[in-house]
Design a protein around this motif. Structure first.
Motif, PDB file in Angstrom:
ATOM      1  N   HIS A  12      51.559  10.581  45.506  1.00 15.35           N
ATOM      2  CA  HIS A  12      50.952   9.286  45.223  1.00 15.35           C
ATOM      3  C   HIS A  12      49.930   9.009  46.323  1.00 15.35           C
ATOM      4  CE1 HIS A  12      54.014   7.956  42.231  1.00 15.35           C
ATOM      5  NE2 HIS A  12      54.715   8.881  42.870  1.00 15.35           N
ATOM      6  N   THR A  13      48.694   8.727  45.922  1.00 15.21           N
ATOM      7  CA  THR A  13      47.665   8.363  46.894  1.00 15.21           C
ATOM      8  C   THR A  13      47.240   6.931  46.628  1.00 15.21           C
ATOM      9  OG1 THR A  13      45.741   9.026  45.566  1.00 15.21           O
ATOM     10  CG2 THR A  13      46.806  10.751  46.891  1.00 15.21           C
ATOM     11  N   ALA A  47      50.192   8.134  50.094  1.00 21.41           N
ATOM     12  CA  ALA A  47      51.142   7.031  50.240  1.00 21.41           C
ATOM     13  C   ALA A  47      52.581   7.538  50.171  1.00 21.41           C
ATOM     14  CB  ALA A  47      50.907   5.983  49.164  1.00 21.41           C
ATOM     15  N   ASP A  48      52.845   8.566  49.328  1.00 22.39           N
ATOM     16  CA  ASP A  48      54.201   9.068  49.136  1.00 22.39           C
ATOM     17  C   ASP A  48      54.165  10.459  48.539  1.00 22.39           C
ATOM     18  OD1 ASP A  48      57.052   8.787  49.151  1.00 22.39           O
ATOM     19  OD2 ASP A  48      57.000   8.400  47.006  1.00 22.39           O
ATOM     20  N   GLN A  50      57.036  13.162  46.668  1.00 17.29           N
ATOM     21  CA  GLN A  50      58.405  13.361  46.181  1.00 17.29           C
ATOM     22  C   GLN A  50      58.486  14.666  45.443  1.00 17.29           C
ATOM     23  OE1 GLN A  50      59.179  10.095  43.599  1.00 17.29           O
ATOM     24  NE2 GLN A  50      59.092   8.559  45.209  1.00 17.29           N
TER      25      GLN A  50
END
Length: 53
Positions: A12-13, A47-48, A50
């Protein structure tokens, strides 16, 4: 992050979401191998991350 190397991940950007195989994460860029080619993502935009389900 090293435990995700070689695995399918979702990144996630600030702008979008990418999915692909995590090849390498350097100090400035993350490298994914996606179905349609290579993706280089600047680390500051992430940002994340996973593991994909």
């Amino acid at each position: 992050m090293e435990d995700l190397t070689g695995k399918e991940v979702v990144v996630h950007t600030t702008e979008t979401i990418y999915k692909g195989k995590l090849i390498e994460m350097g100090q400035e860029e993350l490298y994914l191998q996606a179905e349609d080619g290579w993706i280089m993502i600047p680390v500051e935009k992430i940002a994340d991350i996973q593991e994909a389900e």
